[in-house]
Design a protein around this motif. Structure first.
Motif, short mmCIF file in Angstrom:
data_model
loop_
_atom_site.label_atom_id
_atom_site.label_comp_id
_atom_site.label_asym_id
_atom_site.label_seq_id
_atom_site.Cartn_x
_atom_site.Cartn_y
_atom_site.Cartn_z
N HIS A 186 -2.46 -19.66 17.81
CA HIS A 186 -1.58 -20.77 18.17
C HIS A 186 -0.14 -20.45 17.83
O HIS A 186 0.78 -20.79 18.58
N ARG A 187 0.05 -19.81 16.67
CA ARG A 187 1.41 -19.48 16.27
C ARG A 187 2.04 -18.49 17.25
O ARG A 187 3.21 -18.60 17.61
N ARG A 188 1.24 -17.51 17.72
CA ARG A 188 1.75 -16.53 18.67
C ARG A 188 2.12 -17.18 19.99
O ARG A 188 3.15 -16.85 20.60
N ARG A 189 1.27 -18.11 20.46
CA ARG A 189 1.57 -18.82 21.72
C ARG A 189 2.85 -19.64 21.59
O ARG A 189 3.68 -19.66 22.51
N LEU A 190 3.01 -20.28 20.45
CA LEU A 190 4.21 -21.08 20.25
C LEU A 190 5.45 -20.20 20.18
O LEU A 190 6.49 -20.52 20.77
N LEU A 191 5.36 -19.08 19.47
CA LEU A 191 6.52 -18.20 19.34
C LEU A 191 6.92 -17.59 20.69
O LEU A 191 8.10 -17.43 20.99
N ASP A 192 5.92 -17.25 21.50
CA ASP A 192 6.23 -16.72 22.83
C ASP A 192 6.94 -17.76 23.68
O ASP A 192 7.91 -17.46 24.40
N ALA A 193 6.45 -19.01 23.61
CA ALA A 193 7.09 -20.09 24.37
C ALA A 193 8.48 -20.39 23.84
O ALA A 193 9.41 -20.67 24.59
N ILE A 194 8.64 -20.30 22.50
CA ILE A 194 9.95 -20.53 21.90
C ILE A 194 10.92 -19.44 22.30
O ILE A 194 12.12 -19.69 22.51
N ALA A 195 10.42 -18.21 22.43
CA ALA A 195 11.29 -17.11 22.86
C ALA A 195 11.86 -17.37 24.24
O ALA A 195 13.03 -17.07 24.52
N THR A 196 11.04 -17.94 25.13
CA THR A 196 11.53 -18.30 26.47
C THR A 196 12.61 -19.35 26.37
O THR A 196 13.66 -19.27 27.02
N LEU A 197 12.36 -20.34 25.49
CA LEU A 197 13.39 -21.35 25.26
C LEU A 197 14.63 -20.72 24.66
O LEU A 197 15.76 -21.13 24.94
N GLY A 198 14.41 -19.69 23.81
CA GLY A 198 15.53 -19.06 23.13
C GLY A 198 16.49 -18.40 24.09
O GLY A 198 17.70 -18.45 23.89
N VAL A 199 15.98 -17.77 25.15
CA VAL A 199 16.87 -17.17 26.13
C VAL A 199 17.70 -18.25 26.80
O VAL A 199 18.90 -18.10 27.04
N GLU A 200 17.04 -19.40 27.05
CA GLU A 200 17.79 -20.52 27.62
C GLU A 200 18.83 -21.02 26.63
O GLU A 200 19.96 -21.34 27.00
N ALA A 201 18.43 -21.06 25.34
CA ALA A 201 19.38 -21.52 24.32
C ALA A 201 20.54 -20.56 24.19
O ALA A 201 21.69 -20.95 24.06
N ALA A 202 20.24 -19.25 24.22
CA ALA A 202 21.30 -18.25 24.12
C ALA A 202 22.23 -18.32 25.32
O ALA A 202 23.38 -17.92 25.25
N SER A 203 21.70 -18.85 26.43
CA SER A 203 22.51 -18.96 27.63
C SER A 203 23.38 -20.20 27.63
O SER A 203 24.01 -20.53 28.62
N GLY A 204 23.36 -20.92 26.51
CA GLY A 204 24.21 -22.10 26.40
C GLY A 204 23.49 -23.40 26.64
O GLY A 204 24.11 -24.46 26.56
N ALA A 205 22.20 -23.36 26.94
CA ALA A 205 21.46 -24.59 27.21
C ALA A 205 21.00 -25.24 25.92
O ALA A 205 19.83 -25.40 25.66
N VAL A 206 21.93 -25.56 25.03
CA VAL A 206 21.62 -26.24 23.78
C VAL A 206 22.48 -27.48 23.70
O VAL A 206 23.58 -27.54 24.25
N PRO A 207 22.00 -28.53 23.00
CA PRO A 207 22.81 -29.73 22.86
C PRO A 207 24.15 -29.39 22.21
O PRO A 207 24.21 -28.64 21.25
N MET A 208 25.22 -29.94 22.76
CA MET A 208 26.56 -29.60 22.27
C MET A 208 27.05 -30.64 21.28
O MET A 208 26.76 -31.83 21.40
N ARG A 209 27.80 -30.15 20.30
CA ARG A 209 28.40 -31.04 19.33
C ARG A 209 29.69 -31.60 19.90
O ARG A 209 30.46 -30.89 20.52
N ALA A 210 29.92 -32.87 19.59
CA ALA A 210 31.12 -33.51 20.12
C ALA A 210 32.34 -33.27 19.23
O ALA A 210 33.46 -33.37 19.68
#
Length: 763
Positions: free
Chosen positions: A47-71
């Motif tokens: 389960h941990r491996r599946r979650l980390l793999d899915a998080i890595a996909t999110l991470g590329v999105e996050a690295a691309s700027g798709a993260v909530p921005m601070r005001a």
């Protein structure tokens, strides 16, 4: 993004409550690590491996700027990296637009993956260019290093791409400096956070100057990197918009330097300032001790005032002189373990390692004790103290528990005398405010014997400890005061190492640290590492230490586990509790050592780690939520029971303390009771009394029923018996213990097995 829905799509919706209870939202999710998942209850490796793999996909999105921005805007030091694809104009002219689109997308993905892994943020894609921030939104103490390593890795990753049979090359420019970051500009999908300052422009200009497949850095970055990399000095370069030539360096490769900081000793020590009188006093004591006129110096001071630092300075100054050094460390976790500092020192001196069989340990101990030329009987008592079996060479006499204890103390005194007859001895006993009663008794004997030996004994403790040895002719009391204003300023300048700080920053550091050297050291380092001049300076050491822990986000959990284990924690126990893969755990420990939060003794897997200061441990431990802290202490106790079962009999008080911290009251009571009985059987009655009282304190937290009353009656009886020995027949504490025991006895109908209770009260 809804985290529960995300888990549901992965088929792991059972973890939704745990994610919710631990405040894992869409902003936190992309930065979760393996240790984070373990801490919130994801124990299944699959389960941990599946979650980390899915998080890595999110991470590329996050690295691309798709993260909530601070005001809100922030003033902070930022390392900016600008990566550019070489020859993109020529590529666009000879490739079909769709093919060119695939090439650019592959390039972007390769760079974004590297940046995410380095915990940076891709702020913007500009065609063939990528603008990247290190230090925002999460600061790290090594952002400049992360940026350079990511730059080198990006060049390598781009060079290995195989898209449309096109050979790709990139180049990178990096600069570090103060910026204002966080203002939102634009609207809708075009909205982004701006960075104001010359640093982004400088990084972009250096990228233009860089040759293909190279990384070029500015002076601000170079100063932060030290010798972590090998460089080629480019001299001064012309930068558009900047009148003076700008110094620049090409980064060639990572160097062989293992860390940005040196270890505990040597040049890594902060120069001692404002303690000349104290060092002179210790030096005079050493001179007298060498003539056979033994001296004791008692050093008292609040946490962080520099007690340990002074002992280290003294050791350094005596390094070239012939002498024997003995160091003893009291421990908060072993206040109820009889003679723990001596057991610990003997094991270290003999070179014990965890996998040593008893026979090997005995052989090592014999070799170590040979220096003192002890008689066989003394060796036997010391071996027994270390729970080693008796041997034909050193038979153990059959004595009563009390006499055995007395002879053991005598043997340890004989060891000191034997060593002192060979060479003068520097004996350092640290943190005596945590000393166990039997060690205190032995220390009393040592202070009495030292007067006729070539020994300088230095004892350190906090102000709450009241020494009884003052007033004796060979004893000198040294209370460390806070540094004078001038010395505080000098210490800030020394730690800054030539990097100029504005006067107002120095004044603020001096004012907020109140003359405590450790506070000054940590707060000044925090200012230098973060680059925040005024508003970002923490107002206390705790805040400073927590900021450093926060910047070590991926290893903070390891620091917390170590803190829960104790001031010192072994790699073996840490590995058992954390259950992290070896490479991840070792990487985390390397980062902690590099940050100077902990120091390492020995090599893996026998390494032992120590927090730089007890306050560092307190900060890491105190940062845990109560529920997390309880869970962690339960895991530590379970790991001790599983991997070190012999400690259940030899140190039950250690289990009792962890179970108490875990909120497992009944188990804690049982182990405190066991510890008390064990201490009483060994005539360590002072420890026994403390342990029985702690069992009673825990027992009071349970519902009041007949079972609890019976257990309390038993504990009160045992406590009363030990207090009679410790305090005497007229002691009110013993009377109170027996009075409560009699009250319980009568309440329970005077059970026959406790029929001696009334007699105890009447003694």
């Amino acid at each position: 993004m809804d985290v529960a829905d995300w888990l549901r799509k992965l088929g792991l919706e059972q973890y939704a409550p745990a994610f919710r209870e631990n405040d894992v939202d869409a902003q936190v999710l992309p930065r979760l690590t393996a240790e984070d998942l373990i801490s919130i209850g994801v124990t299944s490796v699959g389960h941990r491996r599946r979650l980390l793999d899915a998080i890595a996909t999110l991470g590329v999105e996050a690295a691309s700027g798709a993260v909530p921005m601070r005001a809100e805007a922030e003033r902070r030091q930022l390392t900016v990296m600008f990566c550019d694809l070489v020859g993109s104009t020529e590529l666009s002219s000879r490739l079909d637009p769709e093919d060119y689109r695939e090439v650019i997308a592959a390039y972007h993905r390769a760079v974004a993956k590297i940046i995410f892994e380095a915990d940076g943020l891709v702020s913007r894609y500009m065609g063939d260019g990528v603008l990247i921030y290190f230090g925002y939104p999460q600061a790290h103490e090594d952002d400049a290093e992360r940026a350079v390593r990511a730059g080198l890795a990006s060049l390598d990753a781009v060079g290995r791409l195989d898209v449309k049979s096109v050979k790709l090359r990139a180049r990178v420019g990096i600069a570090t400096g103060l910026v204002v970051v966080g203002d939102l500009i634009g609207e809708g999908s075009a909205q982004e956070q701006s960075v104001v300052g010359e640093t982004p422009n400088l990084a972009a200009r250096l990228q233009v100057l860089a040759e293909p497949d190279t990384v070029v850095i500015a002076a601000g970055t170079r100063r932060l990197l030290g010798n972590l990399f090998e460089y080629r000095d480019l001299g001064g370069v012309d930068i558009k918009g900047i009148a003076a030539r700008v110094p620049a360096w090409q980064v060639l490769r990572a160097s062989t330097v293992a860390s940005r900081f040196e270890a505990l000793r040597g040049s890594a020590l902060t120069p001692l300032i404002g303690r000349d009188a104290e060092i002179d006093l210790l030096s005079r004591g050493w001179a007298r001790a060498q003539t056979g006129d033994g001296q004791i110096v008692l050093i008292s001071g609040e946490p962080g005032i520099g007690k340990s630092r002074i002992t280290e300075e003294l050791e350094g100054r005596l390094h070239a002189e012939p002498h024997i050094r003995l160091r003893y460390f009291c421990s908060h976790y072993h206040q109820d373990s009889a003679l723990y500092p001596f057991v610990d020192q003997l094991g270290r001196a003999a070179g014990f390692v965890p996998d040593d069989p008893p026979a090997a340990r005995l052989e090592k101990l014999e070799a170590s004790l040979a220096r003192a030329a002890l008689p066989d009987e003394d060796v036997a008592f010391i071996a027994d103290l270390l729970s080693l079996p008796a041997s034909d060479r050193h038979p153990l006499p059959n004595l009563s528990a009390q006499r055995k204890k007395e002879r053991t103390l005598e043997a340890l005194i004989h060891q000191l005398e034997g060593l002192a007859h060979r060479q003068p001895v520097l004996m350092i006993f640290e943190d005596v405010h945590w000393i166990d009663p039997t060690s205190r008794e032995l220390l009393d004997l040592t202070i009495e014997r030292v007067r006729n030996l070539p020994v300088l004994l230095v004892v350190t403790f906090r102000p709450e400890f009241q020494p009884v040895w003052t007033g004796q002719p060979q004893v000198t009391m040294l209370t460390l005061d806070r540094l004078a204003w001038r010395d505080r300023t000098a210490l800030v300048e020394q730690i800054a190492g030539g990097r100029a700080l504005p006067d107002e920053v120095v004044d603020q550091i001096i004012d907020r640290t109140d003359g405590v050297p450790l506070f000054i050291e940590e707060l000044t380092k925090n200012v230098l590492e973060s680059g925040v001049p005024l508003v970002g300076i923490p107002t206390s050491l705790h805040d400073s230490l927590m900021a450093r822990l926060d910047r070590l986000a991926s290893v903070r959990r390891v620091a917390q586990i170590g803190a829960a284990i104790g001031r010192d924690f072994s790699y073996a126990l840490l590995r058992a509790v954390s259950r992290l893969p070896e490479d991840e755990l070792q990487s985390a420990l390397n980062r902690l050592v590099a940050s100077e939060l902990v120091f390492q003794r020995g090599t893996l897997p026998e390494a032992v780690y120590s927090f730089k200061h007890a306050l560092v441990q307190d900060a890491a431990h105190g940062s845990l939520l109560r529920s997390s802290r309880q869970q962690l202490h339960a895991q530590i106790a379970d790991a001790l029971a599983t991997h070190f079962p012999e400690l259940m009999d030899s140190q039950p008080e250690l289990f009792a303390q962890h179970y108490a911290e875990a909120g497992l009251i009944e188990t804690s009571v049982a182990y405190w009771d066991k510890a008390g009985r064990r201490s009483a059987a060994r005539s360590a009655v002072a420890e026994a009394a403390t342990q029985f009282q702690k069992a009673l304190d825990q027992l009071a937290l349970l519902p009041d029923n007949r079972e609890r009353q019976r257990h309390e009656l038993e504990l009160r009886s045992n406590l009363g018996a030990t207090l009679l020995v410790v305090k005497g027949f007229a002691a009110p504490e013993a009377g109170h213990a027996y009075a409560r025991a009699r009250e319980l006895w009568e309440q329970m109908g005077s059970p026959l097995e406790f029929r001696l209770v009334p007699y105890g009260q009447s003694r």
